[in-house]
Structures are given as structure tokens and as C-alpha cells.
Design a protein around this motif. Structure first.
Motif, PDB file in Angstrom:
ATOM      1  N   THR A  32       0.827  -1.205   0.000  1.00 22.96           N
ATOM      2  CA  THR A  32       0.000   0.000   0.000  1.00 22.96           C
ATOM      3  C   THR A  32       0.862   1.256   0.000  1.00 22.96           C
ATOM      4  O   THR A  32       0.643   2.181  -0.790  1.00 22.96           O
ATOM      5  N   VAL A  33       1.867   1.321   0.887  1.00 23.99           N
ATOM      6  CA  VAL A  33       2.704   2.517   0.931  1.00 23.99           C
ATOM      7  C   VAL A  33       3.558   2.623  -0.333  1.00 23.99           C
ATOM      8  O   VAL A  33       3.808   3.738  -0.834  1.00 23.99           O
ATOM      9  N   ALA A  34       4.013   1.486  -0.866  1.00 19.74           N
ATOM     10  CA  ALA A  34       4.814   1.537  -2.090  1.00 19.74           C
ATOM     11  C   ALA A  34       3.992   2.061  -3.257  1.00 19.74           C
ATOM     12  O   ALA A  34       4.460   2.894  -4.047  1.00 19.74           O
ATOM     13  N   ALA A  35       2.759   1.584  -3.378  1.00 22.18           N
ATOM     14  CA  ALA A  35       1.911   2.068  -4.469  1.00 22.18           C
ATOM     15  C   ALA A  35       1.555   3.534  -4.278  1.00 22.18           C
ATOM     16  O   ALA A  35       1.550   4.320  -5.237  1.00 22.18           O
ATOM     17  N   ALA A  36       1.250   3.923  -3.042  1.00 23.22           N
ATOM     18  CA  ALA A  36       0.887   5.321  -2.791  1.00 23.22           C
ATOM     19  C   ALA A  36       2.032   6.274  -3.089  1.00 23.22           C
ATOM     20  O   ALA A  36       1.800   7.437  -3.451  1.00 23.22           O
ATOM     21  N   ALA A  37       3.272   5.814  -2.954  1.00 20.27           N
ATOM     22  CA  ALA A  37       4.422   6.682  -3.208  1.00 20.27           C
ATOM     23  C   ALA A  37       4.896   6.623  -4.651  1.00 20.27           C
ATOM     24  O   ALA A  37       5.302   7.643  -5.222  1.00 20.27           O
ATOM     25  N   LEU A  38       4.859   5.436  -5.277  1.00 25.23           N
ATOM     26  CA  LEU A  38       5.472   5.276  -6.586  1.00 25.23           C
ATOM     27  C   LEU A  38       4.511   5.488  -7.747  1.00 25.23           C
ATOM     28  O   LEU A  38       4.951   5.871  -8.834  1.00 25.23           O
ATOM     29  N   VAL A  39       3.237   5.239  -7.556  1.00 22.36           N
ATOM     30  CA  VAL A  39       2.306   5.486  -8.650  1.00 22.36           C
ATOM     31  C   VAL A  39       2.286   6.968  -9.031  1.00 22.36           C
ATOM     32  O   VAL A  39       2.336   7.298 -10.224  1.00 22.36           O
ATOM     33  N   PRO A  40       2.223   7.911  -8.075  1.00 15.43           N
ATOM     34  CA  PRO A  40       2.347   9.325  -8.496  1.00 15.43           C
ATOM     35  C   PRO A  40       3.666   9.617  -9.196  1.00 15.43           C
ATOM     36  O   PRO A  40       3.707  10.430 -10.131  1.00 15.43           O
ATOM     37  N   ALA A 228       8.848  -9.716 -24.043  1.00 14.70           N
ATOM     38  CA  ALA A 228       7.890 -10.713 -24.530  1.00 14.70           C
ATOM     39  C   ALA A 228       6.515 -10.105 -24.767  1.00 14.70           C
ATOM     40  O   ALA A 228       5.830 -10.466 -25.720  1.00 14.70           O
ATOM     41  N   GLN A 229       6.106  -9.175 -23.898  1.00 16.38           N
ATOM     42  CA  GLN A 229       4.791  -8.550 -24.004  1.00 16.38           C
ATOM     43  C   GLN A 229       4.960  -7.028 -23.925  1.00 16.38           C
ATOM     44  O   GLN A 229       4.797  -6.430 -22.866  1.00 16.38           O
ATOM     45  N   PRO A 230       5.311  -6.365 -25.023  1.00 23.01           N
ATOM     46  CA  PRO A 230       5.527  -4.908 -24.965  1.00 23.01           C
ATOM     47  C   PRO A 230       4.288  -4.140 -24.550  1.00 23.01           C
ATOM     48  O   PRO A 230       4.404  -3.055 -23.969  1.00 23.01           O
ATOM     49  N   ALA A 231       3.097  -4.667 -24.806  1.00 20.46           N
ATOM     50  CA  ALA A 231       1.882  -3.943 -24.450  1.00 20.46           C
ATOM     51  C   ALA A 231       1.715  -3.810 -22.938  1.00 20.46           C
ATOM     52  O   ALA A 231       1.022  -2.915 -22.463  1.00 20.46           O
ATOM     53  N   LEU A 232       2.349  -4.698 -22.172  1.00 19.55           N
ATOM     54  CA  LEU A 232       2.231  -4.665 -20.713  1.00 19.55           C
ATOM     55  C   LEU A 232       3.436  -4.008 -20.050  1.00 19.55           C
ATOM     56  O   LEU A 232       3.656  -4.196 -18.853  1.00 19.55           O
ATOM     57  N   ALA A 233       4.203  -3.227 -20.810  1.00 18.39           N
ATOM     58  CA  ALA A 233       5.451  -2.674 -20.278  1.00 18.39           C
ATOM     59  C   ALA A 233       5.199  -1.791 -19.072  1.00 18.39           C
ATOM     60  O   ALA A 233       5.873  -1.917 -18.039  1.00 18.39           O
ATOM     61  N   LEU A 234       4.224  -0.884 -19.149  1.00 23.75           N
ATOM     62  CA  LEU A 234       4.003   0.048 -18.046  1.00 23.75           C
ATOM     63  C   LEU A 234       3.438  -0.663 -16.821  1.00 23.75           C
ATOM     64  O   LEU A 234       3.794  -0.330 -15.684  1.00 23.75           O
ATOM     65  N   VAL A 235       2.554  -1.624 -17.020  1.00 21.42           N
ATOM     66  CA  VAL A 235       2.008  -2.358 -15.877  1.00 21.42           C
ATOM     67  C   VAL A 235       3.101  -3.193 -15.210  1.00 21.42           C
ATOM     68  O   VAL A 235       3.208  -3.236 -13.971  1.00 21.42           O
ATOM     69  N   VAL A 236       3.929  -3.845 -16.016  1.00 23.71           N
ATOM     70  CA  VAL A 236       5.036  -4.617 -15.450  1.00 23.71           C
ATOM     71  C   VAL A 236       5.991  -3.701 -14.700  1.00 23.71           C
ATOM     72  O   VAL A 236       6.495  -4.042 -13.617  1.00 23.71           O
ATOM     73  N   ALA A 237       6.258  -2.516 -15.249  1.00 21.51           N
ATOM     74  CA  ALA A 237       7.143  -1.571 -14.569  1.00 21.51           C
ATOM     75  C   ALA A 237       6.568  -1.137 -13.236  1.00 21.51           C
ATOM     76  O   ALA A 237       7.288  -1.023 -12.234  1.00 21.51           O
ATOM     77  N   ALA A 238       5.247  -0.893 -13.195  1.00 17.66           N
ATOM     78  CA  ALA A 238       4.627  -0.468 -11.942  1.00 17.66           C
ATOM     79  C   ALA A 238       4.668  -1.573 -10.894  1.00 17.66           C
ATOM     80  O   ALA A 238       4.929  -1.326  -9.707  1.00 17.66           O
ATOM     81  N   VAL A 239       4.415  -2.815 -11.307  1.00 17.82           N
ATOM     82  CA  VAL A 239       4.477  -3.929 -10.354  1.00 17.82           C
ATOM     83  C   VAL A 239       5.891  -4.092  -9.814  1.00 17.82           C
ATOM     84  O   VAL A 239       6.102  -4.272  -8.604  1.00 17.82           O
ATOM     85  N   ALA A 240       6.883  -4.032 -10.712  1.00 18.39           N
ATOM     86  CA  ALA A 240       8.267  -4.131 -10.252  1.00 18.39           C
ATOM     87  C   ALA A 240       8.623  -2.981  -9.324  1.00 18.39           C
ATOM     88  O   ALA A 240       9.389  -3.152  -8.364  1.00 18.39           O
ATOM     89  N   ALA A 241       8.056  -1.796  -9.587  1.00 17.68           N
ATOM     90  CA  ALA A 241       8.387  -0.625  -8.782  1.00 17.68           C
ATOM     91  C   ALA A 241       7.895  -0.755  -7.347  1.00 17.68           C
ATOM     92  O   ALA A 241       8.557  -0.262  -6.422  1.00 17.68           O
ATOM     93  N   ILE A 242       6.760  -1.399  -7.112  1.00 18.25           N
ATOM     94  CA  ILE A 242       6.267  -1.514  -5.735  1.00 18.25           C
ATOM     95  C   ILE A 242       6.813  -2.756  -5.043  1.00 18.25           C
ATOM     96  O   ILE A 242       6.899  -2.785  -3.814  1.00 18.25           O
ATOM     97  N   VAL A 243       7.184  -3.779  -5.810  1.00 23.57           N
ATOM     98  CA  VAL A 243       7.737  -4.982  -5.179  1.00 23.57           C
ATOM     99  C   VAL A 243       9.129  -4.713  -4.631  1.00 23.57           C
ATOM    100  O   VAL A 243       9.483  -5.153  -3.527  1.00 23.57           O
ATOM    101  N   VAL A 244       9.931  -3.954  -5.373  1.00 18.74           N
ATOM    102  CA  VAL A 244      11.322  -3.732  -4.975  1.00 18.74           C
ATOM    103  C   VAL A 244      11.424  -3.002  -3.637  1.00 18.74           C
ATOM    104  O   VAL A 244      12.108  -3.484  -2.718  1.00 18.74           O
ATOM    105  N   PRO A 245      10.806  -1.837  -3.423  1.00 17.00           N
ATOM    106  CA  PRO A 245      10.951  -1.180  -2.113  1.00 17.00           C
ATOM    107  C   PRO A 245      10.326  -1.976  -0.977  1.00 17.00           C
ATOM    108  O   PRO A 245      10.773  -1.862   0.171  1.00 17.00           O
ATOM    109  N   ALA A 246       9.288  -2.769  -1.251  1.00 21.31           N
ATOM    110  CA  ALA A 246       8.703  -3.592  -0.196  1.00 21.31           C
ATOM    111  C   ALA A 246       9.706  -4.628   0.304  1.00 21.31           C
ATOM    112  O   ALA A 246       9.876  -4.815   1.521  1.00 21.31           O
ATOM    113  N   VAL A 247      10.405  -5.289  -0.611  1.00 19.54           N
ATOM    114  CA  VAL A 247      11.414  -6.268  -0.214  1.00 19.54           C
ATOM    115  C   VAL A 247      12.583  -5.574   0.479  1.00 19.54           C
ATOM    116  O   VAL A 247      13.093  -6.044   1.511  1.00 19.54           O
TER     117      VAL A 247
END
Length: 810
Positions: A32-40, A228-247
Motif C-alpha cells: 500500500t505505501v509503495a503504491a501510494a508513493a510510486l504510482v504518483p 515478450a509482451q511490450p503492451a504490458l510494459a508500463l504495468v510490469v514496470a509499476a508492479v516491479a516498482a512496488i515490489v522492490v521497495p517492499a522487499v
């Protein structure tokens, strides 16, 4: 859940297991905190990139190319770095609360991260400088060990030095949780050194793996998925962005709060100060007296209101941290609450009904807004009930419920939706392109776009007629002259879409009786949209083979072919002649006309002889055509007059043979300038005096050309660019070996080209070709990593930024 006792004297694998368990246990709060900080931050980078593109992007399959994330540059990286710092600080607070058993409200953790930001920036800058120092030390070690030690020993020594330095530097990351949790002395680095002393391998190793190596692996996985899936680039980037600071936050909190054994000496985190900081971030905890025995409910009680709380606040419960409501409506509410409060169990029916309405309203409010669940006030009872009560703790619900987590995860799609929304609106009115895979194979030898029809592509396997402008549906035929006609098969496409081909067959095919001479196999294929009475029938091919005049012992001839207006087949030859004593090699240029592919009647016109060596065109023993431009080209004008162009394999020279009539009685051969490399595709442009042979390298200086076309309004050059954005592990933007770029020099342009960015290349570019329709549409076909694509480009290209059309007068 790791406890302080369990964290005492833990090994490296145990610390990593505890950090993983903490990540899973506190996943709601961390995500939650990772998404609230990184999505903006991701949204800010997307907006910055869109304005940085400034109308220089192409909309490929509904999304911007180049991607705004890559175009954002340094400003986008700064926004992403700030979001990562805020997410990391807030995540450390949430993870430390999980270790200490103190729930932390994510909203309060985010506010704490903003307050700690000024103190963290210098520490993070020092760590960045240390990381650069690590790279320098590694490079120096490689240079030294390669000289002083054997290769295997040097590699092991460099790796060991790198790991040791990384572990030492990673241990200094303990300054981050120390600043966040308000612990440590005035010198944060000294405090981190004291905490890691005596357990450098376990603490530093856990930090190196969890904070440095794991994010790198996540970035690599995100990059592979993006490719492999260029259409999902931004969604994959966002998921990676919140997983990394959480770990990272879970690992930092676990290592920082690690305890030493009871008999060991050394610095530890001050748990009292940590608990004090975490308690300030925790939701309100209020003791409430509750009856121990239900039978006591029947005894009269006298509730008293604690100081600072009115009966209305006791009944409705103000939000945690909110000020008491004032105003006429609040006063009326308090009066109603004072009247309703004493009658929960007995009283008049109207008062009982009012109480139930108020209770139902409060429950509905809790369901609608679970994050703002009010805290029950403290109520003290006097009388007999006071002797039979026990304390009950009620906790205001923190911002980690399922609704908050679902909202945080749903927000990950906002950057992609923003980009798709801008692409759909198309505020800059840029070019559009659609890409898809095609079924044909082989090297592209010729392309054309007949007026009123769809594109035609000829490869060395045969002709392919597109049944739509995008070439999604194709009618194909095989061709022996193209597959077996060494060294360079000749082909041409007529104005109606028919395909004629020619190739030398006599030498490698013993079934063809040539008496030591060559034989030429010719083929004519009719377009599927041709009239029904066409010969051959629409969509079919007719072959013929005949003796030729090149001479079997005089060297390999080069062919070019064109279709005459009367159904004839015209073949141009460049025939090497036997060299004379002490003479330079010579080549004879000639044109042969055959009435049909069977060549029952033919005529030969010798155009002239030029001094050039053609034997160096192909390596010795090569019998198939390379993916280069042909040396010999033949065109017929509207009056059926042939023009033959021969290029010197050594480059810089070419010969142009022209005929005043179709019979070529008095041909003229003129030497003209040519591109430096004969392998580059080039086009013959008319000039004020002599026509010029122009390749992309001459017309567009800076980008290496791979294909040129001039059958549209101006000159089109298909080139490649390699200036891609550097990969960012937290949010991969674009990956690839280069990008296809389409440049357009309009007629009369000298200084500026127009540009359309095309899809990224993920591997090596095998072949590329383009063709224009004459009305601005362009079809590009290329091979990338073994797959072949067709791209249809429509709309006006974007204005270029530079004198890329210098040398092209239009």
C-alpha cells in the motif's frame, strides 16, 4: 513473524527467511505505501515524457513510440527516485512495526517519510558515491589482477574483491532505518558501523542480497517480460516498482532490529526509541470497560463522560485526529444524542427507534469508509458495575484493509491508462503505425504498391500479393528462378501487380542442356486481381527456360528484368568478357527482349562495354545472393525505352546506359557518381544535368540507412537509431538493440526531414524494405530475431530536428 528474541544471533539464511516472512506477513501495508508513493512518481514521469516528446512520437498499435517513460530522461529519473525514497522510508516503518508488534498506519508512515526526506538525501548521496567507488575499485582490480595473475585466478580474485566490497558498502545501508526510526548518534555512518561490527558477513550479506541483488533480479525479470509482451510494459514496470521497495524495506528492518546474544558485546538498536517512534505512527488505542458478566447489564449504571468529550462524540465517535465538529447542525446533533444515549434498552418507542437509526447509520458509514473507522471513546462507569469490569482494547482500523490494498493495486494501471488516453486523443496529430507478423520468408528482393491495389512483396522464395494494405492476408507463389537463379536473381513488379523474374540455371543444373553455355529461366506471375482472361490465370505463374548468350567459360553474368507493355519480358545482362593480355577486366552491357517467358522470338541490343571487375562481388564458392542491393538495375519508361544502371562493386562509381528509342540503336553509356558502398540500397534521382544515384547515407547524414524508396512524394529512408534510454531496474522503460526510424525528405526540401519512430528491435536486423503508395502511406517490412514483420505507417511524419536532407535537392 520474527521477534527480537528470534532475531538474536541469526545466520545469513535465517535472516533472509525472516525478511521473506516479514514481507509476506506485512504485504498489505508494504504494498500500500509503495503504491501510494510510486504510482504518483510513475504518473509524473509519464507526463514529463509526453511533454518531452513534443509531437515527435509515433502511435504504434495504440501506444506512443518512443515510450514517454524513456523520453522523460533525467527529470523522469528524479521523480522516480523521490517516489522510491518515500516508499522505502514508509515501508521501513511498516516493516519495523511488524517486527515490534506495533501496527503502523500507512498514512502516518508516508507522512513520516516526507519529514525524514531532508535527512535521507545526504545519506543516499553518500551511498551513491560509494557505489561509484565500488565500480572504480572493480575496474582497477581487473586491470591489476589481469597483469599480475593467471586468468582463472584473476577472475576469482576480482569476484572475491567485488563481493567483499559490496558487503561492506551494503552494511552502511543501516543508516537509512536509523534515520527513519530516530535511533543512533549524531553520526549515522558511525552508528551503522557499530551495528554491523562483529556480524559483517551476516548483516552486510543479507543487505547486499535483499537490497541490491534482489532488485536487480526483479529488474531483469521485468525486462524479459517487457520484451515478450511490450503492451504490458508500463504495468510490469509499476508492479516491479512496488515490489522492490517492499522487499528492501523488510530486509532493512529485519537486519537493523537484529539482536546480539545475551553474553555478546556490541551496539544494538535502541528499542525504546524505536517503539516510541512506531507508537506515534500507530492508530489510537483506547481502553474501554466492558462487563464481565452479562447478568450485570440489568443493574443500573451511571455513565460519565471523560473530559474533552461530549455525549455526542461518545455516541458517534470522532475520527482519529479530527477536531470536534462545531456549528448549528453539530449542536442539534449533540442534543439529539443526549436525548437518545440513555435509552438503548428501555424508553419510549420513538426514542428506541431513533437510537436504532443512529446505530444503523454508523454501521453503514463504517462499511462505506472502512479506513476512517472511528475510535470508541473512553467511558467510565460508576456503581456496582465498576467492580465487575475488565479492560478491552479497541484499535482504529489502519489503512491496510482489503479495500485499501485493492485500490493500491488497481492504481498500478494508471500510468498505462494515462498513456493510452493520450494516444487515443492524439493531441499532436502524429503518424500512426500498425505492426503484425507476416508469413513470408527469405530476403526481400523487390516491393511495389500498384495504384488502386495493395502492396506486392517479392522474396527469394517467390511473390507475395497482399490482399489488404497491412498485408495481414497474403496470396503467395513459389518461384524457381528466384530460389535457384544464382548469383543474384532478378525480379520486377509491373504497374498492375504482375511479377516477372529471371535467373541463371544452366551451370548448376545438369538437366538443362546448354552445350557449355548458360541457360536463363524466366517466369511471369499474374496478380490475383488481374482480369479473368489474363495469361497466365490470375494468381498463377508460367515458367520458361532457354539458352543464353553469356558464355559458360567467361564468368558469371548479372541479370535485371522488366516487363514490356506488350507482354514481353526484357532482360538486361552484365556479361564479363575474356580479358586481353595486360588489359583491365571488361563487362558488356546488353538488353534482350523475349516475346514470352519461353523466348520463342528474341532480339539482342548491345549497349556498350565498361571496365570493371565483377568477380569480387561474391566470395569464392558462394552461389546464393547476399542481402545486398543488386549491381544491375533495369527500368522501362512509358515509351518502352530501357535504362540500365551498373554499380561498381568497389563503390563510388556507376554507369548509366540510356537509349533514345525502344530499339536501342544508338545507346549511350555515361559514368556517374555512386555511394561509397555498393551494398547500400540507392535510388536514381533526376537532376538539372545528369541523374544522381542517391543512397540514404548521402541524403540523411547521421543515421545508417538500410532501405530507400523514391516512388512516392519525395525520398524515404528507413534507418536505425541506437540512442535508447538506459534500463532502470525499478521501472524498465525500453529495451532493445535499436529502433527503426522512417525519414522523409519532401520534394524541394534541403534542410529538414520528417521523422516517424517505428518499433524497437530486440535483436539483429536481418533485412528491411519499404514501399510507398504515392499518397503518403508507407509499408515497411523487416526481420527481427528470426521473426518477420510488416508495419503500415499512415499520417504525416513528425518534423525533424536537423539538416538530415542536405544533399537532396528534390
Amino acid at each position: 513473524m520474527p521477534t527480537p528474541e528470534r532475531l538474536a544471533n541469526r545466520s545469513l539464511p535465517a535472516l533472509l527467511r525472516d525478511a521473506a516472512a516479514l514481507t509476506l506477513t506485512r504485504s498489505r501495508g508494504l504494498l500500500t505505501v509503495a503504491a501510494a508513493a510510486l504510482v504518483p512518481a510513475l504518473l509524473a514521469r509519464e507526463v514529463i515524457g509526453m511533454f518531452a516528446l513534443n509531437g515527435s512520437a509515433t502511435i504504434v498499435d495504440g501506444s506512443f513510440t518512443p515510450a514517454p517513460a524513456a523520453a522523460a530522461g533525467g527529470a523522469g529519473l528524479v521523480a522516480l527516485a523521490l517516489g522510491w525514497v518515500v516508499a522505502l522510508v514508509a515501508g521501513i516503518a511498516v516493516a519495523a512495526g511488524g517486527v515490534r508488534g506495533i501496527p503502523v498506519d500507512p498514512r502516518a508512515a508516508l507522512l513520516l517519510s516526507l519529514r525524514r526526506l531532508p535527512a535521507l538525501v545526504p545519506a543516499l548521496l553518500l551511498l551513491a558515491v560509494a557505489a561509484v567507488g565500488l565500480q572504480i575499485v572493480t575496474m582497477l582490480a581487473i586491470a591489476f589482477f589481469d597483469i599480475a595473475l593467471p586468468q582463472d585466478v584473476a577472475t576469482a580474485a576480482v569476484f572475491a574483491l567485488f563481493v567483499l566490497t559490496l558487503v561492506v558498502l551494503a552494511s552502511r545501508l543501516l543508516t537509512v532505518p536509523a534515520i527513519v526510526l530516530g535511533d543512533g548518534a549524531a553520526s549515522w555512518l558511525s552508528h551503522a558501523h557499530a551495528l554491523a561490527a562483529g556480524r559483517m558477513l551476516t548483516a552486510g550479506g543479507a543487505l547486499a542480497i535483499g537490497v541490491v541483488v534482489t532488485p536487480a533480479l526483479v529488474g531483469m525479470g521485468a525486462a524479459a517480460l517487457t520484451q515478450a509482451q511490450p503492451a504490458l510494459a508500463l504495468v510490469v514496470a509499476a508492479v516491479a516498482a512496488i515490489v522492490v521497495p517492499a522487499v528492501q524495506a523488510a530486509v532493512l528492518a529485519t537486519v537493523y532490529l537484529q539482536r546480539r546474544p545475551a553474553d555478546a558485546r556490541g551496539a544494538e538498536a535502541d528499542l525504546d526509541r524505536v517503539d516510541q517512534t512506531l507508537s506515534a505512527l500507530s492508530p489510537a488505542v483506547t481502553p474501554v470497560q466492558a462487563p464481565a458478566d452479562p447478568a450485570i447489564d440489568e443493574q443500573p449504571t451511571t455513565p460519565t463522560v471523560p473530559s474533552g468529550l461530549t455525549t455526542a462524540e461518545r455516541a458517534t465517535g470522532p475520527r482519529h485526529g479530527a477536531a470536534a465538529r462545531t456549528g448549528p447542525f453539530a449542536a442539534l446533533t449533540r442534543r439529539f444524542a443526549d436525548a437518545a444515549w440513555p435509552i438503548p434498552r428501555s424508553g419510549r418507542p420513538v426514542a428506541r427507534l431513533a437510537w436504532r437509526v443512529v446505530t444503523l447509520a454508523r454501521r453503514v458509514a463504517r462499511l462505506v469508509r472502512p479506513v476512517a473507522r472511528p475510535t470508541r471513546p473512553v467511558v467510565s462507569f460508576t456503581g456496582p458495575l465498576a467492580k465487575s469490569t475488565r479492560p478491552v482494547t479497541r484499535l482504529a482500523r489502519p489503512w491496510t484493509g482489503r479495500a485499501a490494498l485493492a485500490a493500491a493495486l488497481a492504481s498500478l494501471s494508471l500510468p498505462a491508462l494515462l498513456g493510452l488516453g493520450f494516444a487515443a486523443a492524439d493531441p499532436w496529430d502524429g503518424p500512426h503505425a500498425s505492426r503484425h507478423g507476416v508469413s513470408w520468408s527469405g530476403e526481400v528482393l523487390a516491393t511495389a504498391w500498384p495504384a488502386g491495389h495493395h502492396p506486392v512483396v517479392v522474396t527469394d522464395y517467390g511473390p507475395h500479393w497482399c490482399l489488404d494494405d497491412e498485408c495481414r492476408d497474403v496470396r503467395s507463389r513459389s518461384s524457381e528462378p528466384l530460389m535457384l537463379g544464382a548469383p543474384m536473381p532478378a525480379t520486377a513488379i509491373t504497374a498492375t501487380g504482375d511479377v516477372v523474374s529471371a535467373g541463371i540455371r544452366g551451370r548448376e543444373n545438369r538437366a538443362v542442356k546448354t552445350d557449355g553455355d548458360d541457360a536463363v529461366q524466366m517466369q511471369r506471375c499474374t496478380a490475383p486481381w488481374a482480369p479473368a482472361d489474363s495469361r497466365p490465370k490470375p494468381g498463377t505463374c508460367e515458367d520458361g527456360i532457354t539458352h543464353w548468350h553469356s558464355g559458360g567459360k567467361e564468368g558469371q553474368s548479372h541479370l535485371a528484368v522488366a516487363a514490356g507493355p506488350d507482354g514481353s519480358v526484357v532482360v538486361a545482362t552484365a556479361r564479363p568478357l575474356l580479358p586481353k593480355a595486360d588489359a583491365r577486366p571488361r563487362v558488356q552491357l546488353a538488353v534482350t527482349r523475349c516475346n514470352t517467358v519461353h523466348c520463342n522470338r528474341r532480339s539482342l541490343d548491345v549497349l556498350g562495354t565498361v571496365e570493371v571487375e565483377l568477380s569480387a562481388w561474391l566470395p569464392e564458392g558462394t552461389v546464393t545472393a547476399p542481402g545486398y542491393a543488386p549491381l544491375l538495375q533495369l527500368t522501362l519508361d512509358t515509351a518502352d525505352r530501357p535504362t540500365v544502371l551498373l554499380r561498381d562493386p568497389a563503390g563510388r562509381r556507376a554507369w548509366l546506359a540510356t537509349c533514345p528509342t525502344a530499339a536501342c540503336d544508338t545507346a549511350r553509356v555515361t559514368e556517374i557518381g555512386a555511394p561509397e558502398r555498393a551494398t547500400d540500397q540507392a535510388v536514381l534521382l533526376p537532376g538539372a544535368g545528369m541523374p544522381r544515384l542517391v543512397a540514404g547515407g548521402d541524403a540523411i547524414t547521421f543515421h545508417a540507412p538500410v532501405a530507400v524508396a523514391a516512388n512516392g512524394p519525395g525520398l524515404y529512408v528507413l534507418g536505425t537509431e541506437s540512442d535508447l534510454a538506459a534500463p532502470v531496474p525499478l521501472a524498465p522503460a525500453e529495451y532493445g538493440s535499436g529502433r527503426l526510424v522512417l525519414w522523409h525528405c519532401p520534394p524541394g526540401s534541403v534542410d529538414r526531414a520528417r521523422r516517424a519512430a517505428l518499433p524497437l528491435l530486440t535483436g539483429e536486423l536481418f533485412q528491411a524494405a519499404l514501399v510507398t503508395s504515392g499518397d503518403g502511406r508507407v509499408l515497411v517490412t523487416y526481420s527481427d530475431s528470426g521473426r518477420r514483420y510488416a508495419v503500415l505507417v499512415t499520417g504525416p511524419p513528425n518534423p525533424g530536428k536537423g539538416p538530415y536532407c542536405a544533399g537532396f535537392g528534390g
